[in-house]
Write a protein that holds these residues in place. Structure first.
Motif, PDB file in Angstrom:
ATOM      1  N   GLY A  40       0.820  -1.215   0.000  1.00  0.00           N
ATOM      2  CA  GLY A  40       0.000   0.000   0.000  1.00  0.00           C
ATOM      3  C   GLY A  40       0.850   1.258   0.000  1.00  0.00           C
ATOM      4  N   GLU A  41       1.932   1.248   0.774  1.00  0.00           N
ATOM      5  CA  GLU A  41       2.843   2.394   0.792  1.00  0.00           C
ATOM      6  C   GLU A  41       3.539   2.571  -0.559  1.00  0.00           C
ATOM      7  OE1 GLU A  41       3.911   4.688   3.673  1.00  0.00           O
ATOM      8  OE2 GLU A  41       1.796   4.165   3.645  1.00  0.00           O
ATOM      9  N   ALA A  42       3.920   1.455  -1.170  1.00  0.00           N
ATOM     10  CA  ALA A  42       4.569   1.536  -2.478  1.00  0.00           C
ATOM     11  C   ALA A  42       3.640   2.175  -3.503  1.00  0.00           C
ATOM     12  CB  ALA A  42       4.994   0.144  -2.944  1.00  0.00           C
ATOM     13  N   ALA A  47       6.052   4.151  -6.108  1.00  0.00           N
ATOM     14  CA  ALA A  47       7.391   3.572  -6.000  1.00  0.00           C
ATOM     15  C   ALA A  47       7.727   2.612  -7.136  1.00  0.00           C
ATOM     16  CB  ALA A  47       7.538   2.865  -4.656  1.00  0.00           C
ATOM     17  N   GLY A  48       7.180   2.853  -8.301  1.00  0.00           N
ATOM     18  CA  GLY A  48       7.554   2.048  -9.458  1.00  0.00           C
ATOM     19  C   GLY A  48       7.027   0.629  -9.420  1.00  0.00           C
ATOM     20  N   VAL A  49       5.811   0.436  -8.911  1.00  0.00           N
ATOM     21  CA  VAL A  49       5.223  -0.904  -8.885  1.00  0.00           C
ATOM     22  C   VAL A  49       4.938  -1.344 -10.321  1.00  0.00           C
ATOM     23  CG1 VAL A  49       3.260  -2.302  -8.132  1.00  0.00           C
ATOM     24  CG2 VAL A  49       4.222  -0.572  -6.599  1.00  0.00           C
ATOM     25  N   GLU A  50       5.478  -2.489 -10.695  1.00  0.00           N
ATOM     26  CA  GLU A  50       5.290  -3.004 -12.053  1.00  0.00           C
ATOM     27  C   GLU A  50       4.337  -4.194 -12.101  1.00  0.00           C
ATOM     28  OE1 GLU A  50       9.511  -1.636 -14.033  1.00  0.00           O
ATOM     29  OE2 GLU A  50       9.322  -3.713 -13.366  1.00  0.00           O
ATOM     30  N   THR A  51       4.395  -5.048 -11.081  1.00  0.00           N
ATOM     31  CA  THR A  51       3.540  -6.237 -11.035  1.00  0.00           C
ATOM     32  C   THR A  51       3.017  -6.423  -9.623  1.00  0.00           C
ATOM     33  OG1 THR A  51       4.869  -7.308 -12.754  1.00  0.00           O
ATOM     34  CG2 THR A  51       3.434  -8.722 -11.455  1.00  0.00           C
ATOM     35  N   LEU A  52       1.738  -6.726  -9.509  1.00  0.00           N
ATOM     36  CA  LEU A  52       1.134  -7.068  -8.226  1.00  0.00           C
ATOM     37  C   LEU A  52       0.668  -8.518  -8.288  1.00  0.00           C
ATOM     38  CD1 LEU A  52      -1.051  -3.951  -7.336  1.00  0.00           C
ATOM     39  CD2 LEU A  52       0.934  -4.781  -6.080  1.00  0.00           C
ATOM     40  N   VAL A  53       1.047  -9.299  -7.285  1.00  0.00           N
ATOM     41  CA  VAL A  53       0.667 -10.705  -7.222  1.00  0.00           C
ATOM     42  C   VAL A  53      -0.195 -10.915  -5.981  1.00  0.00           C
ATOM     43  CG1 VAL A  53       1.481 -13.083  -7.102  1.00  0.00           C
ATOM     44  CG2 VAL A  53       2.794 -11.388  -8.392  1.00  0.00           C
ATOM     45  N   TYR A  54      -1.364 -11.510  -6.189  1.00  0.00           N
ATOM     46  CA  TYR A  54      -2.294 -11.756  -5.089  1.00  0.00           C
ATOM     47  C   TYR A  54      -2.572 -13.250  -4.960  1.00  0.00           C
ATOM     48  CZ  TYR A  54      -3.330  -6.792  -4.733  1.00  0.00           C
ATOM     49  OH  TYR A  54      -3.214  -5.437  -4.537  1.00  0.00           O
ATOM     50  N   CYS A  94       8.804  -4.212  -7.903  1.00  0.00           N
ATOM     51  CA  CYS A  94       8.998  -2.776  -8.097  1.00  0.00           C
ATOM     52  C   CYS A  94      10.281  -2.494  -8.863  1.00  0.00           C
ATOM     53  CB  CYS A  94       9.068  -2.057  -6.750  1.00  0.00           C
ATOM     54  SG  CYS A  94       7.614  -2.263  -5.706  1.00  0.00           S
ATOM     55  N   ARG A  95      10.300  -1.368  -9.557  1.00  0.00           N
ATOM     56  CA  ARG A  95      11.508  -0.894 -10.211  1.00  0.00           C
ATOM     57  C   ARG A  95      12.495  -0.418  -9.164  1.00  0.00           C
ATOM     58  NH1 ARG A  95       8.375   1.645 -13.383  1.00  0.00           N
ATOM     59  NH2 ARG A  95       8.658   3.641 -12.348  1.00  0.00           N
ATOM     60  N   ARG A  96      13.729  -0.885  -9.270  1.00  0.00           N
ATOM     61  CA  ARG A  96      14.770  -0.453  -8.335  1.00  0.00           C
ATOM     62  C   ARG A  96      15.209   0.968  -8.694  1.00  0.00           C
ATOM     63  NH1 ARG A  96      18.989  -3.693  -5.471  1.00  0.00           N
ATOM     64  NH2 ARG A  96      20.676  -2.271  -4.916  1.00  0.00           N
ATOM     65  N   PRO A  97      15.156   1.900  -7.750  1.00  0.00           N
ATOM     66  CA  PRO A  97      15.559   3.273  -8.075  1.00  0.00           C
ATOM     67  C   PRO A  97      17.059   3.385  -8.286  1.00  0.00           C
ATOM     68  CG  PRO A  97      15.071   3.073  -5.740  1.00  0.00           C
ATOM     69  CD  PRO A  97      14.695   1.758  -6.368  1.00  0.00           C
ATOM     70  N   GLY A 157       8.492   1.333   4.673  1.00  0.00           N
ATOM     71  CA  GLY A 157       8.044   2.313   3.678  1.00  0.00           C
ATOM     72  C   GLY A 157       8.999   3.461   3.442  1.00  0.00           C
ATOM     73  N   ALA A 158      10.000   3.639   4.316  1.00  0.00           N
ATOM     74  CA  ALA A 158      10.948   4.743   4.122  1.00  0.00           C
ATOM     75  C   ALA A 158      11.719   4.596   2.817  1.00  0.00           C
ATOM     76  CB  ALA A 158      11.921   4.807   5.297  1.00  0.00           C
ATOM     77  N   CYS A 159      11.903   3.361   2.345  1.00  0.00           N
ATOM     78  CA  CYS A 159      12.647   3.141   1.102  1.00  0.00           C
ATOM     79  C   CYS A 159      11.937   3.743  -0.100  1.00  0.00           C
ATOM     80  CB  CYS A 159      12.892   1.651   0.873  1.00  0.00           C
ATOM     81  SG  CYS A 159      11.380   0.663   0.739  1.00  0.00           S
ATOM     82  N   PHE A 160      10.647   4.062   0.032  1.00  0.00           N
ATOM     83  CA  PHE A 160       9.908   4.691  -1.052  1.00  0.00           C
ATOM     84  C   PHE A 160       9.998   6.216  -0.991  1.00  0.00           C
ATOM     85  CE2 PHE A 160       7.049   0.953   0.134  1.00  0.00           C
ATOM     86  CZ  PHE A 160       7.746   0.065  -0.659  1.00  0.00           C
ATOM     87  N   ARG A 161      10.496   6.750   0.119  1.00  0.00           N
ATOM     88  CA  ARG A 161      10.434   8.197   0.343  1.00  0.00           C
ATOM     89  C   ARG A 161      11.791   8.874   0.442  1.00  0.00           C
ATOM     90  NH1 ARG A 161       6.448   6.021   4.006  1.00  0.00           N
ATOM     91  NH2 ARG A 161       7.992   6.061   5.680  1.00  0.00           N
ATOM     92  N   LEU A 162      12.760   8.205   1.057  1.00  0.00           N
ATOM     93  CA  LEU A 162      14.055   8.825   1.315  1.00  0.00           C
ATOM     94  C   LEU A 162      15.121   8.166   0.452  1.00  0.00           C
ATOM     95  CD1 LEU A 162      15.552  10.884   3.217  1.00  0.00           C
ATOM     96  CD2 LEU A 162      16.176   8.889   4.594  1.00  0.00           C
ATOM     97  N   PRO A 163      15.924   8.937  -0.287  1.00  0.00           N
ATOM     98  CA  PRO A 163      16.917   8.304  -1.165  1.00  0.00           C
ATOM     99  C   PRO A 163      18.039   7.629  -0.401  1.00  0.00           C
ATOM    100  CG  PRO A 163      17.191  10.696  -1.164  1.00  0.00           C
ATOM    101  CD  PRO A 163      15.931  10.408  -0.400  1.00  0.00           C
ATOM    102  N   VAL A 164      18.521   6.537  -0.979  1.00  0.00           N
ATOM    103  CA  VAL A 164      19.734   5.885  -0.501  1.00  0.00           C
ATOM    104  C   VAL A 164      20.685   5.818  -1.685  1.00  0.00           C
ATOM    105  CG1 VAL A 164      19.001   3.514  -1.024  1.00  0.00           C
ATOM    106  CG2 VAL A 164      20.636   3.915   0.817  1.00  0.00           C
ATOM    107  N   TRP A 165      21.967   6.062  -1.410  1.00  0.00           N
ATOM    108  CA  TRP A 165      22.969   6.049  -2.476  1.00  0.00           C
ATOM    109  C   TRP A 165      24.081   5.076  -2.113  1.00  0.00           C
ATOM    110  CZ3 TRP A 165      21.851  11.170  -0.481  1.00  0.00           C
ATOM    111  CH2 TRP A 165      20.852  11.830  -1.220  1.00  0.00           C
TER     112      TRP A 165
END
Length: 254
Positions: A40-42, A47-54, A94-97, A157-165
């Motif tokens: 849900g956060e993605a 956050a670049g969601v490409e496929t959802l599996v249920y 998801c697509r990796r940023p 969910g922070a990985c969708f909001r704050l950049p990591v390098w």
């Protein structure tokens, strides 16, 4: 919604490899996130969601972007795709940023993680950095994969909001210098200052691993070292706790 029932289906094989192999995640520029809250956060943070599996019986949310692939699988197949002990019946590819260091570092406070190999620690620190207003998190070589399933779960969910390098000191230090951002380290040395005494709202602070501490290479490049005051009978804090104290002081300086 399409249906997949075979464990040998190319998508099923792909998802299992994304969950298990860091090199594969990097080569495919994708990663997994799992669970209703995290998925849900993605979606909420685009956050670049490409496929959802249920898992069969689960209902996807309404008004999903049309480009997202929707797949339903039997519960048993879903369990084989899941990376957790108690699956919730939903996961996302998801697509990796991009994790290359930006050419220009914006003013602010940064954490630099040196050799932190525990994905739970990396994710917890990332989550805390987001909560307390850091500008970003920098991972030096030998850190855990920031987009492994466990790291992603630990970020909440922070990985969708704050950049990591991801970078090395050879590339990081010149860019910090150009932005007039000093580099400090949480270590003891003759120039050690109390964490409460240094202005950290515009600084980068190195946090080392619990086992090896901060590398000599990183220490050699730091202007000062920082001490977190504690009882004499206590030698140190773990990496996530030390990072939290530093981040609090960064936030307090604003």
């Amino acid at each position: 919604m399409e249906s997949i029932t075979s464990r040998q289906n190319p998508l099923a094989v792909h998802i299992r490899k994304l969950g298990a192999e860091g090199k594969y995640r990097r080569s495919q520029k994708q990663y997994l996130c799992e669970g209703e809250k995290l998925v849900g956060e993605a979606l909420r943070w685009s956050a670049g969601v490409e496929t959802l599996v249920y898992a069969r019986g689960k209902t996807p949310p309404e008004d999903l972007p049309q480009e997202i692939r929707l797949v339903e699988v039997p519960e048993g197949l879903f369990e084989s795709l899941s990376t957790v002990e108690t699956p919730q019946g939903v996961l996302a590819v998801c697509r990796r940023p991009e994790t290359a260091l930006p050419e220009t570092m914006a003013p602010g406070g940064y954490l630099v993680l040196d050799g932190l190999q525990d994905p739970g620690n990396v994710g917890t620190i990332w989550r805390t950095a987001d909560a307390l207003g850091a500008a970003g998190v920098v991972l030096l070589p030998r850190c855990a994969d920031p987009f492994s399933p466990k790291t992603v779960r630990s970020t909440m969910g922070a990985c969708f909001r704050l950049p990591v390098w991801e970078t090395d000191l050879e590339h990081l230090c010149p860019r910090l210098e150009a932005a007039e951002i000093p580099l400090y380290a949480t270590a003891l040395r003759e120039d050690t200052a109390d964490v409460r005494e240094l202005p950290l709202e515009r600084a980068a602070v190195v946090i080392g691993s619990e086992g090896r501490g901060i590398s000599q290479e990183a220490l050699a490049r730091c202007e000062k070292t920082i001490r977190i005051p504690m009882r004499e009978r206590c030698e140190s804090l773990n990496a996530a706790a030390a990072a939290t104290v530093v981040l609090w002081e960064m936030a307090r300086g604003h």
